[in-house]
Design an enzyme around this catalytic site. Structure first.
Site, PDB file in Angstrom:
ATOM      1  N   ASP A   1     -24.378-110.662  -1.052  1.00 40.63           N
ATOM      2  CA  ASP A   1     -22.930-110.480  -1.343  1.00 40.63           C
ATOM      3  C   ASP A   1     -22.381-111.926  -1.664  1.00 40.63           C
ATOM      4  OD1 ASP A   1     -23.354-112.042   0.968  1.00 40.63           O
ATOM      5  OD2 ASP A   1     -22.085-110.604   2.371  1.00 40.63           O
TER       6      ASP A   1
ATOM      7  N   LYS B   1     -26.750-104.028  -3.966  1.00 34.43           N
ATOM      8  CA  LYS B   1     -26.305-104.744  -2.485  1.00 34.43           C
ATOM      9  C   LYS B   1     -26.282-103.738  -1.419  1.00 34.43           C
ATOM     10  CE  LYS B   1     -22.827-105.162  -0.730  1.00 34.43           C
ATOM     11  NZ  LYS B   1     -21.294-105.454  -0.239  1.00 34.43           N
TER      12      LYS B   1
END
Length: 214
Positions: free
Chosen positions: A139, A121
């Site tokens: 996220d 991420k």
């Protein structure tokens, strides 16, 4: 409504109503963005933005942070979540940047993920924000919103969400779409009480059209 129609409608609305979305993390260099993103894990951008000005001033370069001790760095970030782990991560990331990359931020996902504290991420955030590459950082907001509005179909993992979004989104808008979904999840499609009546994309939303949030 087909997946193609849903994507097209949502993309069209955001393109018109949020043409230039940006990260809410404040930073001045790629290195400082990296620190901010690492600190933002399970922490609000608002809190991170409160602590980073002093941190950035004290450690303007990877070399300066690499030379610091945990005892020196911890006071700057003690109010964020998991400050002990994050102190170690940012110092070690600075050291790897200095020792293996000559202080320069890598621009590919494999090398970014060699940095301590950097998972997929965070690496994708760096690629999208710094280099405007077609990288989708997933996220909690992106994961939740994508499933709720129907961009994904009961996706079980962030990677599954990422792959689905990348399959349907045109590459040139992926960096924007990352911010669209985050900001939409943060301010409109909130976890506990989504503001469906204020939502501009509800006509394309799978959950809204199923009657669950009416």
């Amino acid at each position: 409504m087909t997946a193609k129609q849903r994507y097209e409608g949502i993309i069209a609305w955001f393109s018109e109503n949020m043409p230039s979305p940006e990260t809410e993390l404040r930073y001045d260099t790629p290195f400082h963005l990296l620190l901010a993103v690492i600190l933002s894990a399970q922490c609000t951008d608002k809190r991170v933005n409160m602590v980073t000005p002093a941190l950035f001033e004290a450690y303007p370069t990877p070399e300066s942070l690499a030379a610091a001790t945990e005892e020196e760095v911890f006071p700057y970030i003690k109010s964020v979540s998991f400050p002990n782990n994050k102190t170690r991560h940012i110092i070690r990331a600075a050291r790897v940047l200095t020792e293996e990359f000559g202080g320069e931020m890598p621009s590919d996902i494999d090398n970014l993920m060699k940095l301590p504290g950097v998972g997929r991420k965070t690496a994708n955030v760096m690629l999208a924000v710094v280099w405007n590459k077609a990288a989708m950082a997933v996220d909690t907001h992106v994961f939740r919103v994508s499933n709720r509005i129907g961009l994904t179909d009961n996706s079980r993992t962030p990677l599954e969400t990422e792959k689905t979004l990348m399959r349907y989104l045109p590459a040139e808008i992926v960096p924007k779409a990352h911010h669209w979904l985050i900001l939409h999840g943060r301010y409109v499609c909130k976890a506990r009480r989504p503001d469906c009546l204020e939502c501009g994309i509800r006509e394309y939303c799978k959950t809204w059209n199923s009657g669950k949030d009416k």
